[in-house]
Design a protein around this motif. Sequence first.
Motif, PDB file in Angstrom:
ATOM      1  N   ILE A  76      -2.968  -1.844 -15.682  1.00  0.00           N
ATOM      2  CA  ILE A  76      -2.635  -0.482 -15.263  1.00  0.00           C
ATOM      3  C   ILE A  76      -1.248  -0.142 -15.771  1.00  0.00           C
ATOM      4  CG2 ILE A  76      -1.807  -1.300 -12.999  1.00  0.00           C
ATOM      5  CD1 ILE A  76      -2.640   1.432 -11.861  1.00  0.00           C
ATOM      6  N   THR A  77      -1.103   1.068 -16.278  1.00  0.00           N
ATOM      7  CA  THR A  77       0.173   1.539 -16.807  1.00  0.00           C
ATOM      8  C   THR A  77       0.797   2.531 -15.827  1.00  0.00           C
ATOM      9  OG1 THR A  77      -0.485   1.242 -19.107  1.00  0.00           O
ATOM     10  CG2 THR A  77       1.290   2.814 -18.678  1.00  0.00           C
ATOM     11  N   VAL A 108       5.709   0.810 -17.855  1.00  0.00           N
ATOM     12  CA  VAL A 108       5.364  -0.594 -17.724  1.00  0.00           C
ATOM     13  C   VAL A 108       3.853  -0.712 -17.550  1.00  0.00           C
ATOM     14  CG1 VAL A 108       5.691  -0.637 -15.211  1.00  0.00           C
ATOM     15  CG2 VAL A 108       5.878  -2.755 -16.528  1.00  0.00           C
ATOM     16  N   THR A 109       3.278  -1.710 -18.188  1.00  0.00           N
ATOM     17  CA  THR A 109       1.860  -2.016 -18.009  1.00  0.00           C
ATOM     18  C   THR A 109       1.753  -3.344 -17.284  1.00  0.00           C
ATOM     19  OG1 THR A 109       1.196  -0.799 -19.987  1.00  0.00           O
ATOM     20  CG2 THR A 109      -0.348  -2.463 -19.149  1.00  0.00           C
ATOM     21  N   VAL A 110       1.073  -3.336 -16.144  1.00  0.00           N
ATOM     22  CA  VAL A 110       0.948  -4.525 -15.306  1.00  0.00           C
ATOM     23  C   VAL A 110      -0.434  -5.130 -15.535  1.00  0.00           C
ATOM     24  CG1 VAL A 110       1.178  -5.464 -12.990  1.00  0.00           C
ATOM     25  CG2 VAL A 110       2.407  -3.366 -13.605  1.00  0.00           C
ATOM     26  N   ASP A 139      -3.643   6.128 -16.370  1.00  0.00           N
ATOM     27  CA  ASP A 139      -4.907   5.461 -16.705  1.00  0.00           C
ATOM     28  C   ASP A 139      -5.501   4.640 -15.571  1.00  0.00           C
ATOM     29  OD1 ASP A 139      -3.108   3.385 -16.568  1.00  0.00           O
ATOM     30  OD2 ASP A 139      -3.562   2.543 -18.547  1.00  0.00           O
ATOM     31  N   ALA A 140      -5.067   4.865 -14.343  1.00  0.00           N
ATOM     32  CA  ALA A 140      -5.584   4.062 -13.228  1.00  0.00           C
ATOM     33  C   ALA A 140      -7.101   4.146 -13.163  1.00  0.00           C
ATOM     34  CB  ALA A 140      -4.976   4.543 -11.913  1.00  0.00           C
ATOM     35  N   ALA A 141      -7.721   2.990 -12.985  1.00  0.00           N
ATOM     36  CA  ALA A 141      -9.184   2.897 -12.881  1.00  0.00           C
ATOM     37  C   ALA A 141      -9.511   1.527 -12.319  1.00  0.00           C
ATOM     38  CB  ALA A 141      -9.841   3.091 -14.250  1.00  0.00           C
ATOM     39  N   GLY A 142     -10.697   1.379 -11.817  1.00  0.00           N
ATOM     40  CA  GLY A 142     -11.060   0.107 -11.205  1.00  0.00           C
ATOM     41  C   GLY A 142     -10.321  -0.081  -9.902  1.00  0.00           C
TER      42      GLY A 142
END
Length: 396
Positions: A76-77, A108-110, A139-142
């Motif tokens: 997730i970014t 940041v991309t975690v 881009d949050a998903a899932g």
Amino acid sequence: MRSKLPLAAVLLTVAACQSAPAEATGGASGVVTWAASADRMSDGVAGRSYRLVVHTSVGGTGVRVRLSNAFGDRPITFDSAYAGLQKQGAELRPGSNRRLAFGGARTVTVPAGATVWSDPLPGKLPTASHLVVSLHSPDAAGPASGHWMAMQTSYATQGDHTAEDSGTPWTIPTGSWFYLDAVSVQASRGTGAVVALGDSITDGWQSTSDLNRRWPDYLARRLQKTDTAVKGVANEGISGNKVLADGAGQSSLNRLERDVLSQPGVRTVFLFQGVNDIKAHTGVTADDLIEGYREIIDRAHAAGKCVVGATVGPFKGWHEWDAAGEAVRQEVNTFIRTGGEFDAVTDFDRILRSPYDQERMLPVLDGGDHIHPNDKGMQAMADAVDLTALACDTSG
């Protein structure tokens, strides 16, 4: 009461660092000032922003926040993250909202299963602040990672409004915290923290929402008024959580490293848990639960932490109570009190129980369901903690 610190002196900068805040220059040490255990939430929403309100304990400089994707199934970014001080609702105190960075970058991309600390913000965060962390993800998903029962109103909106002081765009109230699971500060050398590891009682159910009346909140207020090295309090309670089995969150055995031992500045683990294992009618025995306690004690000691054990409170009148479970509770409490394996003991059972029926909670402390204390019960629990025991010597 909110701090009167000059607004320009409060918060900012950033670096993608997965390690906990450590010893800093000038004799300061990283100490957790707020935390909430992450669990799997509903699916994330692309383009959504969150304005997350948290109440800190110890004050200090160099504020850092930890973002969690521990239960995500994909990266997730976060392309915008800010921290400021609450004025009221979703509105921020003018001039307090500062951009966070990660490894010097604004984005940041975690990775899935990971957490990440921000860089420290210059300036000071006062003790017991109403800190507001605003996050946006394109881009949050899932599955989202977060804490569903916050007992605190936060806010959400579509689009990136993280930089704004105004509360007007934040039209979606939420009782959960999303993606944020810890905040730390740099405090004076020797300052430590206690982590309360527990279930819904520690999480604060039946206390008054938005007023910070969970028992760890009352404990934090006591610590700030006392000459003790332990000032930080992290609340790692999850409603329905167990010591031994996953279900409502990972078991304490399985989340101990992420939620407790990885937090900066932790001196003492305060273990108050077991009623959900006992009342679940899954055949858990006192010996089973005691072995779980022993594993937590051993792992905490190996990490240089002390462990305070709290007795399991009364719950007769709760729909899952029965005589067999009560017998297990009594046996477990005898071990906690007399086993000699905890570094110190707090007898919550003695504080909460009725003198007329020691299997029941005292009515004046009962939140109404006979298992969760009300605000008075929460305060009575915090008042029963020996503050000197929280600063026990871990050098041996």
